[in-house]
Design an enzyme around this catalytic site. Structure first.
Site, PDB file in Angstrom:
ATOM      1  N   LYS A  99      -6.566  -4.873  -3.130  1.00  0.00           N
ATOM      2  CA  LYS A  99      -7.125  -5.614  -1.945  1.00  0.00           C
ATOM      3  C   LYS A  99      -8.262  -4.618  -1.493  1.00  0.00           C
ATOM      4  O   LYS A  99      -7.975  -3.299  -1.133  1.00  0.00           O
ATOM      5  CB  LYS A  99      -6.313  -5.963  -1.179  1.00  0.00           C
ATOM      6  CG  LYS A  99      -5.490  -4.878  -0.500  1.00  0.00           C
ATOM      7  CD  LYS A  99      -4.369  -5.373   0.502  1.00  0.00           C
ATOM      8  CE  LYS A  99      -3.567  -4.261   1.414  1.00  0.00           C
ATOM      9  NZ  LYS A  99      -4.354  -3.442   2.137  1.00  0.00           N
TER      10      LYS A  99
ATOM     11  N   ASP B 127       0.896  -1.255   0.048  1.00  0.00           N
ATOM     12  CA  ASP B 127       0.031   0.056   0.007  1.00  0.00           C
ATOM     13  C   ASP B 127       0.881   1.264  -0.096  1.00  0.00           C
ATOM     14  O   ASP B 127       0.573   2.173   0.579  1.00  0.00           O
ATOM     15  CB  ASP B 127      -1.008   0.184   1.180  1.00  0.00           C
ATOM     16  CG  ASP B 127      -1.953  -1.140   0.996  1.00  0.00           C
ATOM     17  OD1 ASP B 127      -2.084  -1.888   0.332  1.00  0.00           O
ATOM     18  OD2 ASP B 127      -2.742  -1.182   2.260  1.00  0.00           O
TER      19      ASP B 127
ATOM     20  N   CYS C  12      -2.492  -2.228   7.834  1.00  0.00           N
ATOM     21  CA  CYS C  12      -2.177  -3.165   6.834  1.00  0.00           C
ATOM     22  C   CYS C  12      -1.061  -4.245   6.771  1.00  0.00           C
ATOM     23  O   CYS C  12      -1.023  -5.495   6.505  1.00  0.00           O
ATOM     24  CB  CYS C  12      -2.378  -2.486   5.249  1.00  0.00           C
ATOM     25  SG  CYS C  12      -3.701  -1.479   5.213  1.00  0.00           S
TER      26      CYS C  12
HETATM   27  N1  TIU Z   1      -2.502   0.491   4.165  1.00  0.00           N
HETATM   28  C1  TIU Z   1      -2.985   0.602   5.336  1.00  0.00           C
HETATM   29  O1  TIU Z   1      -2.551   0.648   6.425  1.00  0.00           O
HETATM   30  N2  TIU Z   1      -4.482   1.439   5.353  1.00  0.00           N
HETATM   31  C2  TIU Z   1      -5.015   2.114   6.404  1.00  0.00           C
HETATM   32  O2  TIU Z   1      -5.943   2.373   6.423  1.00  0.00           O
HETATM   33  N3  TIU Z   1      -3.894   2.559   7.424  1.00  0.00           N
HETATM   34  C3  TIU Z   1      -4.097   3.212   8.514  1.00  0.00           C
HETATM   35  O3  TIU Z   1      -3.260   3.528   9.070  1.00  0.00           O
HETATM   36  N4  TIU Z   1      -5.433   3.823   8.559  1.00  0.00           N
END
Ligand code: TIU
Length: 225
Positions: A134, A29, A167
């Protein structure tokens, strides 16, 4: 060196051993909406510099990994344009004024195909690298990651990306339950919250490495042939 030779990395709670043939670098991500000023993350009041410190070590590691021709997998969190894969509970959680699917500074927030959903240019995927879209925090839920790993005989993951406690942690736990070994690189993962970053790493490596191993990209690079 052949790709089946064992590489041993200094790590906690003890050394992590892998062979290049059965290991992939999983970059989680690293999307514009989470890392760039003006993105969704910053709109929610977060300090993106805490995540941006991970860009340089990820670039360094990716360059070495790619030069060796080893496997790379990227993930992106986001949803279909019709939001058919967005649970209503996820949409309303947090009571934030801007929600997933709403217009944001870089297109619709966390919607596939929008600029903010894409991976930052510094770490952009190259041809031949797998990209997993995802809908959840974990990279295995409602994706074909497990099938792709089985078909490629991938048994171990070097895990980087954001965020450490969300994540990254969710994905490492999902991988662990599916029988995979994960090495998380502390300088290549990041959180908006320093205490959550530390806790997220600790939860992985405590109890004898209950979910996996933690190390640093310098230690991994030093171990490579
Ligand atoms: N990729 C990921 O961690 N998505 C999130 O929403 N992270 C947060 O820390 N909110």
């Amino acid at each position: 060196m052949t790709t089946t030779d064992i590489i041993t990395v200094e790590a906690e709670p003890y050394s992590f051993a892998f062979s290049a043939a059965t290991c992939a670098l999983l970059v989680i991500d690293m999307q514009r909406d989470f890392l760039e000023p003006g993105g969704f993350g910053e709109m929610l009041g977060n300090d993106v510099s805490a995540l941006r410190r991970t860009i340089e070590p990820n670039q360094r590691l990716l360059a070495v990994w790619r030069a060796k021709g080893w496997q790379v997998i990227h993930t992106r969190e986001g949803h279909r344009p019709d939001l058919g894969c967005l649970p209503p509970a996820k949409k309303i959680r947090g009571r934030a004024p801007a929600k997933i699917g709403d217009p944001g500074p870089m297109g619709r927030i966390l919607v596939r195909g929008e600029a903010g959903h894409d991976i930052i240019p510094e770490l952009y995927p190259q041809a031949g690298e797998v990209i997993i879209d995802k809908p959840g925090k974990g990279a295995f839920y409602a994706t074909d990651l497990h099938a792709i790993m089985q078909n490629r005989n991938i048994q171990q993951l070097i895990v980087t990306g954001v965020t450490t406690e969300v994540c990254v942690n969710t994905t490492v736990r999902e991988a662990n339950d599916r029988g995979y070994d994960c090495l998380v690189l502390q300088d290549c993962v990041g959180s908006y919250f320093p205490d959550m970053h530390e806790a997220g790493l600790k939860m992985i490596k405590e109890q004898g490495g209950i979910f996996g191993w933690v190390s640093h990209s310098d230690r991994l690079l030093a171990a490579l042939p």
